[in-house]
Design a protein around this motif. Structure first.
Motif, PDB file in Angstrom:
ATOM      1  N   ALA A  38       0.307 -14.268  18.824  1.00  0.00           N
ATOM      2  CA  ALA A  38       0.742 -14.120  17.431  1.00  0.00           C
ATOM      3  C   ALA A  38       2.233 -14.350  17.262  1.00  0.00           C
ATOM      4  CB  ALA A  38       0.361 -12.727  16.913  1.00  0.00           C
ATOM      5  N   VAL A  39       3.047 -13.919  18.248  1.00  0.00           N
ATOM      6  CA  VAL A  39       4.505 -13.983  18.075  1.00  0.00           C
ATOM      7  C   VAL A  39       5.156 -15.126  18.843  1.00  0.00           C
ATOM      8  CG1 VAL A  39       4.685 -11.526  17.566  1.00  0.00           C
ATOM      9  CG2 VAL A  39       4.903 -12.303  19.937  1.00  0.00           C
ATOM     10  N   GLN A  40       4.633 -15.448  20.024  1.00  0.00           N
ATOM     11  CA  GLN A  40       5.126 -16.552  20.849  1.00  0.00           C
ATOM     12  C   GLN A  40       6.644 -16.491  21.069  1.00  0.00           C
ATOM     13  OE1 GLN A  40       3.553 -20.339  19.565  1.00  0.00           O
ATOM     14  NE2 GLN A  40       1.449 -19.609  19.585  1.00  0.00           N
ATOM     15  N   GLN A  41       7.147 -15.299  21.377  1.00  0.00           N
ATOM     16  CA  GLN A  41       8.572 -15.115  21.674  1.00  0.00           C
ATOM     17  C   GLN A  41       8.770 -13.793  22.403  1.00  0.00           C
ATOM     18  OE1 GLN A  41      11.047 -14.009  18.223  1.00  0.00           O
ATOM     19  NE2 GLN A  41       9.201 -14.173  16.973  1.00  0.00           N
ATOM     20  N   SER A  42      10.005 -13.537  22.829  1.00  0.00           N
ATOM     21  CA  SER A  42      10.397 -12.275  23.477  1.00  0.00           C
ATOM     22  C   SER A  42       9.517 -11.926  24.686  1.00  0.00           C
ATOM     23  CB  SER A  42      10.368 -11.128  22.466  1.00  0.00           C
ATOM     24  OG  SER A  42      11.211 -11.385  21.376  1.00  0.00           O
ATOM     25  N   PRO A  43       9.438 -12.821  25.675  1.00  0.00           N
ATOM     26  CA  PRO A  43       8.589 -12.531  26.838  1.00  0.00           C
ATOM     27  C   PRO A  43       9.029 -11.301  27.626  1.00  0.00           C
ATOM     28  CG  PRO A  43       9.949 -14.481  27.226  1.00  0.00           C
ATOM     29  CD  PRO A  43      10.061 -14.151  25.776  1.00  0.00           C
ATOM     30  N   ALA A  44      10.331 -11.024  27.690  1.00  0.00           N
ATOM     31  CA  ALA A  44      10.803  -9.857  28.443  1.00  0.00           C
ATOM     32  C   ALA A  44      10.291  -8.571  27.808  1.00  0.00           C
ATOM     33  CB  ALA A  44      12.330  -9.848  28.505  1.00  0.00           C
ATOM     34  N   THR A  45      10.348  -8.494  26.488  1.00  0.00           N
ATOM     35  CA  THR A  45       9.832  -7.312  25.787  1.00  0.00           C
ATOM     36  C   THR A  45       8.336  -7.165  26.007  1.00  0.00           C
ATOM     37  OG1 THR A  45      11.543  -7.492  24.087  1.00  0.00           O
ATOM     38  CG2 THR A  45       9.591  -6.205  23.533  1.00  0.00           C
ATOM     39  N   LEU A  46       7.612  -8.270  25.953  1.00  0.00           N
ATOM     40  CA  LEU A  46       6.165  -8.228  26.168  1.00  0.00           C
ATOM     41  C   LEU A  46       5.831  -7.714  27.571  1.00  0.00           C
ATOM     42  CD1 LEU A  46       5.039 -11.577  24.499  1.00  0.00           C
ATOM     43  CD2 LEU A  46       4.507  -9.266  23.712  1.00  0.00           C
ATOM     44  N   GLY A  52       4.667  -0.808  30.754  1.00  0.00           N
ATOM     45  CA  GLY A  52       4.686   0.554  30.245  1.00  0.00           C
ATOM     46  C   GLY A  52       3.309   1.043  29.859  1.00  0.00           C
ATOM     47  N   GLU A  53       2.517   0.190  29.202  1.00  0.00           N
ATOM     48  CA  GLU A  53       1.184   0.634  28.803  1.00  0.00           C
ATOM     49  C   GLU A  53       0.280   0.839  30.018  1.00  0.00           C
ATOM     50  OE1 GLU A  53      -1.832  -2.698  27.381  1.00  0.00           O
ATOM     51  OE2 GLU A  53       0.088  -3.003  26.388  1.00  0.00           O
ATOM     52  N   ILE A  54       0.458   0.022  31.045  1.00  0.00           N
ATOM     53  CA  ILE A  54      -0.318   0.243  32.269  1.00  0.00           C
ATOM     54  C   ILE A  54      -0.002   1.621  32.837  1.00  0.00           C
ATOM     55  CG2 ILE A  54      -0.614  -0.487  34.671  1.00  0.00           C
ATOM     56  CD1 ILE A  54      -0.155  -3.381  33.694  1.00  0.00           C
ATOM     57  N   ALA A  55       1.285   1.958  32.912  1.00  0.00           N
ATOM     58  CA  ALA A  55       1.679   3.250  33.469  1.00  0.00           C
ATOM     59  C   ALA A  55       1.172   4.409  32.619  1.00  0.00           C
ATOM     60  CB  ALA A  55       3.202   3.317  33.594  1.00  0.00           C
ATOM     61  N   VAL A  56       1.257   4.287  31.297  1.00  0.00           N
ATOM     62  CA  VAL A  56       0.810   5.368  30.411  1.00  0.00           C
ATOM     63  C   VAL A  56      -0.700   5.566  30.508  1.00  0.00           C
ATOM     64  CG1 VAL A  56       0.596   6.078  27.995  1.00  0.00           C
ATOM     65  CG2 VAL A  56       2.745   5.114  28.826  1.00  0.00           C
ATOM     66  N   ALA A 120      11.428  -1.554  26.632  1.00  0.00           N
ATOM     67  CA  ALA A 120      10.850  -2.551  25.726  1.00  0.00           C
ATOM     68  C   ALA A 120      11.459  -2.433  24.335  1.00  0.00           C
ATOM     69  CB  ALA A 120       9.335  -2.370  25.661  1.00  0.00           C
ATOM     70  N   ILE A 121      11.658  -1.205  23.867  1.00  0.00           N
ATOM     71  CA  ILE A 121      12.273  -0.995  22.553  1.00  0.00           C
ATOM     72  C   ILE A 121      13.708  -1.505  22.536  1.00  0.00           C
ATOM     73  CG2 ILE A 121      13.053   0.790  20.944  1.00  0.00           C
ATOM     74  CD1 ILE A 121      10.557   2.420  21.791  1.00  0.00           C
ATOM     75  N   VAL A 122      14.452  -1.235  23.611  1.00  0.00           N
ATOM     76  CA  VAL A 122      15.849  -1.666  23.686  1.00  0.00           C
ATOM     77  C   VAL A 122      15.964  -3.190  23.669  1.00  0.00           C
ATOM     78  CG1 VAL A 122      17.880  -1.722  25.194  1.00  0.00           C
ATOM     79  CG2 VAL A 122      16.673   0.431  24.809  1.00  0.00           C
ATOM     80  N   THR A 123      15.051  -3.874  24.369  1.00  0.00           N
ATOM     81  CA  THR A 123      15.134  -5.338  24.456  1.00  0.00           C
ATOM     82  C   THR A 123      14.491  -6.044  23.272  1.00  0.00           C
ATOM     83  OG1 THR A 123      13.059  -5.489  25.720  1.00  0.00           O
ATOM     84  CG2 THR A 123      15.115  -5.225  26.981  1.00  0.00           C
ATOM     85  N   ALA A 124      13.755  -5.312  22.441  1.00  0.00           N
ATOM     86  CA  ALA A 124      13.043  -5.939  21.326  1.00  0.00           C
ATOM     87  C   ALA A 124      14.019  -6.450  20.268  1.00  0.00           C
ATOM     88  CB  ALA A 124      12.084  -4.932  20.695  1.00  0.00           C
ATOM     89  N   PRO A 125      13.675  -7.559  19.613  1.00  0.00           N
ATOM     90  CA  PRO A 125      14.564  -8.089  18.561  1.00  0.00           C
ATOM     91  C   PRO A 125      14.573  -7.223  17.303  1.00  0.00           C
ATOM     92  CG  PRO A 125      12.570  -9.424  18.744  1.00  0.00           C
ATOM     93  CD  PRO A 125      12.554  -8.472  19.896  1.00  0.00           C
ATOM     94  N   HIS A 126      13.554  -6.377  17.116  1.00  0.00           N
ATOM     95  CA  HIS A 126      13.480  -5.503  15.949  1.00  0.00           C
ATOM     96  C   HIS A 126      13.029  -4.115  16.408  1.00  0.00           C
ATOM     97  CE1 HIS A 126      13.798  -9.052  13.361  1.00  0.00           C
ATOM     98  NE2 HIS A 126      12.891  -9.624  14.152  1.00  0.00           N
ATOM     99  N   ARG A 127      13.352  -3.101  15.604  1.00  0.00           N
ATOM    100  CA  ARG A 127      12.958  -1.733  15.947  1.00  0.00           C
ATOM    101  C   ARG A 127      12.468  -1.004  14.697  1.00  0.00           C
ATOM    102  NH1 ARG A 127      17.635  -3.034  18.358  1.00  0.00           N
ATOM    103  NH2 ARG A 127      17.577  -3.299  20.618  1.00  0.00           N
ATOM    104  N   PRO A 128      11.385  -1.481  14.081  1.00  0.00           N
ATOM    105  CA  PRO A 128      10.878  -0.772  12.895  1.00  0.00           C
ATOM    106  C   PRO A 128      10.465   0.658  13.274  1.00  0.00           C
ATOM    107  CG  PRO A 128       9.284  -2.396  13.682  1.00  0.00           C
ATOM    108  CD  PRO A 128      10.545  -2.635  14.445  1.00  0.00           C
ATOM    109  N   MET A 129      10.847   1.610  12.424  1.00  0.00           N
ATOM    110  CA  MET A 129      10.608   3.012  12.751  1.00  0.00           C
ATOM    111  C   MET A 129       9.123   3.325  12.879  1.00  0.00           C
ATOM    112  SD  MET A 129      11.918   5.786  13.658  1.00  0.00           S
ATOM    113  CE  MET A 129      13.622   5.276  13.412  1.00  0.00           C
TER     114      MET A 129
END
Length: 307
Positions: A38-46, A52-56, A120-129
């Motif tokens: 859907a987004v096709q960008q930000s591979p590091a955040t993905l 993180g989701e695997i660990a959780v 992931a939040i820190v590296t993301a291009p956006h941080r919607p609350m």
């Protein structure tokens, strides 16, 4: 201690940790493919979000096993009287791990998951609350699913399974795209329905053990006919969600037709489980249904991006 036993013991414990974390069940992790398409960008955040989701999730399922071992439900559901379930999948029941080892493993995974999602939040291009709050709530709920507050022991099991799957698609999409999307919400709910449908068929098989420990799943609270009606309604609702999204313009008009192969497999699953009475084969088919849904939703996103 013999040389052969000393060499085999670490490998046995390692396999025990793999089984405790259910690393072979990767279906929750497939949601990242939907987001990537859907987004096709930000591979590091993905990648950080995926790790993180695997660990959780590993932490959550390990804590679930600890509770199941303590309250005796896993001893019933995976004991010698149930030949359909493999005892080794529950390393505490099988004796390949101690309870202390399992607890250390679970909380270590939880700490890793928190740090990776924060990264992931820190590296993301956006941080919607809304995305950050959703992640925080699901992180806490995952650890309290069967442990601590024991949400699944208070009638929230089925709802949590959907919300977890939904979050694993909607939250990373929000972090990268920076906006809410009705079509992605539909995809997220359909994705969450997959693990829910694993769960309700498992609960149908595990009804005696759940009733014995007071775990109020729908299967444990209702009659066989009532449980079948509930699962039938979920199966129909899954189709109706895609159909309504297509009819109202939330999704492309062709979306409901694109996912028809998965809809047909879901109907086959219900027939196998309740018309033919083969619940465990129906549960196994559910994994295929979920994976087909993921493939088709990824394709839908690629088609939308391509215009």
């Amino acid at each position: 201690m013999s040389t052969e036993f000393a060499a085999a013991e670490p490998r046995s414990r390692f396999r025990g940790y793999l089984r405790l974390g259910k690393f072979d069940v990767y279906d929750y992790y497939l949601g990242i493919l939907i987001v990537a398409a859907a987004v096709q960008q930000s591979p590091a955040t993905l990648v950080l979000f995926l790790l993180g989701e695997i660990a959780v999730i590993v932490a959550g399922v390990a804590l679930d096993d600890i509770t199941g071992y303590r309250d005796g439900s896993d001893l019933v559901n995976y004991g010698p009287d149930n030949r359909l379930r493999k005892k080794l999948r529950k390393p505490l029941v099988a004796g390949t791990l101690t309870e202390a080892e399992a607890i250390r493993f679970a909380w270590g995974a939880a700490a890793s998951g928190a740090m990776l999602w924060a990264a992931a939040i820190v590296t993301a291009p956006h941080r919607p609350m809304w995305a950050i709050v959703l992640l925080a709530v699901v992180f806490v709920a995952a650890l309290q699913y069967s442990y601590g507050l024991k949400l699944s022991y208070h009638g929230l099991q089925e709802a949590f399974l959907v919300v977890l799957g939904l979050t694993l698609v909607l939250a990373p999409y929000g972090l990268i795209a920076g906006e809410f999307s009705g079509f992605v919400l539909v995809q997220a709910v359909l994705f969450g329905m997959g693990p829910l449908m694993f769960g309700v068929y498992s609960n149908t098989n595990d009804v005696d053990g759940d009733r014995a420990v007071g775990r109020p799943t729908v299967a444990a609270l209702t009659s066989e006919r009532g449980n079948a009606a509930f699962i039938g309604a979920l199966s129909a609702g899954e189709f109706l969600l895609g159909a309504l999204a297509s009819l109202t313009g939330v999704a492309p008009g062709w979306f409901v037709l694109l996912v028809l192969p998965a809809t047909a497999l879901r109907a086959r699953q219900f027939h196998l489980g309740f018309a033919r009475g083969d619940i465990m084969r129906a549960r196994k088919l559910g994994f295929t249904v979920h994976r087909v849904y993921v493939l088709l939703v990824v394709l839908a996103n690629l088609l939308v991006v391509a215009g």
